[in-house]
Motif scaffolding. Structure first.
Motif, short mmCIF file in Angstrom:
data_model
loop_
_atom_site.label_atom_id
_atom_site.label_comp_id
_atom_site.label_asym_id
_atom_site.label_seq_id
_atom_site.Cartn_x
_atom_site.Cartn_y
_atom_site.Cartn_z
N PHE A 8 0.77 11.67 -1.96
CA PHE A 8 -0.05 10.38 -3.27
C PHE A 8 -0.35 11.38 -4.48
CE2 PHE A 8 -1.43 9.41 0.84
CZ PHE A 8 -0.48 8.30 1.79
N ASP A 9 -0.03 10.89 -4.89
CA ASP A 9 -0.31 11.06 -6.62
C ASP A 9 -0.42 13.09 -6.73
OD1 ASP A 9 -1.42 8.29 -7.06
OD2 ASP A 9 -2.83 8.75 -6.27
N GLY A 10 0.28 13.48 -6.28
CA GLY A 10 0.46 15.08 -6.51
C GLY A 10 0.43 16.16 -5.51
N LYS A 25 -12.31 12.24 -5.10
CA LYS A 25 -11.91 11.20 -5.23
C LYS A 25 -12.62 9.76 -5.14
CE LYS A 25 -6.65 11.22 -6.33
NZ LYS A 25 -5.84 10.17 -5.88
N SER A 71 -4.40 4.23 -3.48
CA SER A 71 -3.29 4.45 -4.11
C SER A 71 -1.95 4.69 -3.13
CB SER A 71 -2.85 6.38 -4.04
OG SER A 71 -3.83 6.56 -5.02
N GLY A 73 1.59 5.92 -1.74
CA GLY A 73 2.66 6.68 -1.39
C GLY A 73 3.41 7.13 -0.96
#
Length: 124
Positions: A8-10, A25, A71, A73
């Motif tokens: 997810f998100d890098g 987060k 997010s 992923g």
């Protein structure tokens, strides 16, 4: 069971590990739990790609209409098809179980700030 890895998100989420980037987060959120869910392959049955895609779109719309931060992923496990998954922040277990039931999932991946990611199997 092979190790399941989520991207997810890098960043990566894996069972049995802590995830400071996910914890970050959740800063300021009164609910300190996160969960990973998919809508694909309900009840552990392999569904056609077009069906899984539609289920994922519906799940994403539901999340967009909710108050959850999330997010999108993917989950990867050796010997299993890759699945589009969602990392949902600030959710309690009751809410997570309800989402899993709605999308006919048999398990969730979850964790709390400072804790390890764990798999919880749901009773049928």
């Amino acid at each position: 069971m092979s190790q399941i890895i989520y991207h997810f998100d890098g960043h990566t989420v894996a069972l049995g590990q802590t995830h400071p980037e996910v914890d970050y987060k959740l800063q300021g959120n009164p609910k300190n739990r996160w969960v990973i869910l998919t809508a694909e392959n309900p009840n552990g049955e392999l569904f056609p790609v077009f069906v899984n895609k539609q289920r994922t779109i519906t799940f994403q719309y539901d999340l967009e209409d909710s108050f959850y931060q999330f997010s999108k992923g993917k989950g990867v496990a050796e010997g299993y098809p890759e699945e589009v998954s969602f990392l949902i922040l600030g959710v309690d277990l009751k809410e997570a179980f309800a989402l899993a039931q709605k999308y006919k999932q048999q398990a969730i991946i979850t964790g709390v700030v400072g804790g390890f990611a764990e798999l919880i199997r749901l009773e049928a």
